[in-house]
Design a protein around this motif. Sequence first.
Motif: not given
Length: 167
Positions: A95-115
């Motif tokens: 569950p901790e890996i899932l949380k980090v991976v999910a937040f990473h991907e959410f941040a790419h899209y919603f927080l506009e991290y292109s890199k």
Amino acid sequence: MKKYMILGTLLFSFFSVSAQNVSIDGRLQPLLNEFFELCKTYDIEYYDKLFKLESIDVVNTLTVSEKGSTLGMLRRNEQGSVVAIDINWVAQLDPEILKVVAFHEFAHYFLEYSKHVCDDCGRIMSVVNSSYFEIIRDWDNRIKTLFESSPAYLKKQQVSNGISTQL
């Protein structure tokens, strides 16, 4: 009792509307809700972006190998627009890996991290994270860095300080 019925109806209506537009895997919904609460805290708009997606899903189509696995990615259409956030089923093993991976991907899209911000520096937006558990142990600080360093947050700060981002 009447309050609970009204609240239940409102929640059902909300999820029914969102289900019509965006397919959200129930295993990711609590993490997405937590992410959106943080977006509200940092005054990051997410609602319109959410409904531009087709899905936020746990998938079995991403690479899994001894030499390296893709734990998450933004899926794009032919025009290059993001249409889905995909999380590899392997990330669910912890569950901790899932949380980090999910937040990473959410941040790419919603927080506009292109890199990514680095190769392996212990930040949520690293290309690779040698220790997801180290990130989780320092979660509050890592989240603060994730949001306050994000392009979406920095853009909002520039606008609120009267600095135009237009050329």
